[in-house]
Design a protein around this motif. Structure first.
Motif, PDB file in Angstrom:
ATOM      1  N   ARG A 117       0.837  -1.207   0.000  1.00 60.73           N
ATOM      2  CA  ARG A 117       0.000   0.000   0.000  1.00 60.73           C
ATOM      3  C   ARG A 117       0.864   1.247   0.000  1.00 60.73           C
ATOM      4  NH1 ARG A 117      -5.120  -1.542   0.286  1.00 60.73           N
ATOM      5  NH2 ARG A 117      -5.561  -3.586   1.166  1.00 60.73           N
ATOM      6  N   GLN A 166      -1.164   6.596   1.459  1.00 60.18           N
ATOM      7  CA  GLN A 166      -2.578   6.891   1.686  1.00 60.18           C
ATOM      8  C   GLN A 166      -3.402   5.617   1.929  1.00 60.18           C
ATOM      9  OE1 GLN A 166      -3.437   9.125  -1.885  1.00 60.18           O
ATOM     10  NE2 GLN A 166      -3.194  11.075  -0.778  1.00 60.18           N
ATOM     11  N   GLY A 167      -2.729   4.467   1.932  1.00 58.87           N
ATOM     12  CA  GLY A 167      -3.416   3.215   2.196  1.00 58.87           C
ATOM     13  C   GLY A 167      -4.013   2.539   0.976  1.00 58.87           C
ATOM     14  N   HIS A 168      -3.735   3.066  -0.211  1.00 59.64           N
ATOM     15  CA  HIS A 168      -4.246   2.462  -1.437  1.00 59.64           C
ATOM     16  C   HIS A 168      -3.294   1.369  -1.920  1.00 59.64           C
ATOM     17  CE1 HIS A 168      -5.974   6.652  -1.653  1.00 59.64           C
ATOM     18  NE2 HIS A 168      -7.051   5.875  -1.616  1.00 59.64           N
TER      19      HIS A 168
END
Length: 184
Positions: free
Chosen positions: A15, A18-20
């Motif tokens: 990831r 930003q956690g994407h």
């Protein structure tokens, strides 16, 4: 939606800040000989068994190609040292041509998602193929890839947004004794 009889297991994805998810490559943890191994979930892991490899493993092929799971040379060698009774076929796979053939090893039992299957044949691959190249796209370092010779025992449902895979046994499985399945 997974079948209620399916066992859940978490998946790992690399990831960004930003956690994407940066890549769609899923990491799954299996157990061999009681030890956890982080692996690539690889539905396309391809084998090209040599005549000796096909005879020993019984890998069904179409046009010479079949399915397998991969393991790094370092783990392969560790397994051989710890288990000299596990069958090995030198030059058992020649996917990259006869001059680059690799060994295969029969692991008596593999645990995935609270299920046990086996025996499972693993095809040796250089450490760098997984420790360097593939691990650079994963959330953790991996030791190989779990492929169709394991997944063929299951109906697998993958929930990418929730990073979870569900496995329902359809043939040749039994509940694992060392790792219970996760609650869905």
């Amino acid at each position: 939606r997974p079948n209620p009889a399916a066992h859940a297991t978490p998946l790992g994805f690399q990831r960004d800040h930003q956690g994407h998810a940066t890549f769609g490559y899923a990491r799954i943890t299996i157990r061999v000989d009681g030890q956890p191994l982080d692996m690539l979930l690889d539905t396309g892991a391809t084998a090209h068994p040599t005549p000796a490899g096909e005879k020993a493993s019984g890998t069904p092929t179409v046009g010479g190609l079949g399915v397998t799971s991969y393991i790094t040379t370092s783990v392969f060698n560790r397994w051989r040292k710890a288990h000299p009774d596990w069958r090995v076929v030198r030059d058992g796979d020649d996917l990259f041509g006869p001059k680059h053939s690799t060994s295969i090893i029969e692991v008596p039992e593999v645990e995935v998602a609270g299920w046990s299957v086996g025996p499972v044949w693993f095809t040796e691959r250089p450490d760098a193929a997984f420790h360097d190249m593939m691990s650079s796209m994963m959330d953790k370092r991996i030791e190989g890839a779990v492929g169709g010779n394991v997944f063929g025992h299951f109906v697998m449902t993958i929930d990418y947004p929730h990073a979870t895979a569900y496995f329902r046994c359809v043939r040749g499985c039994k509940p694992a004794t060392t790792t219970p399945p996760l609650a869905p």
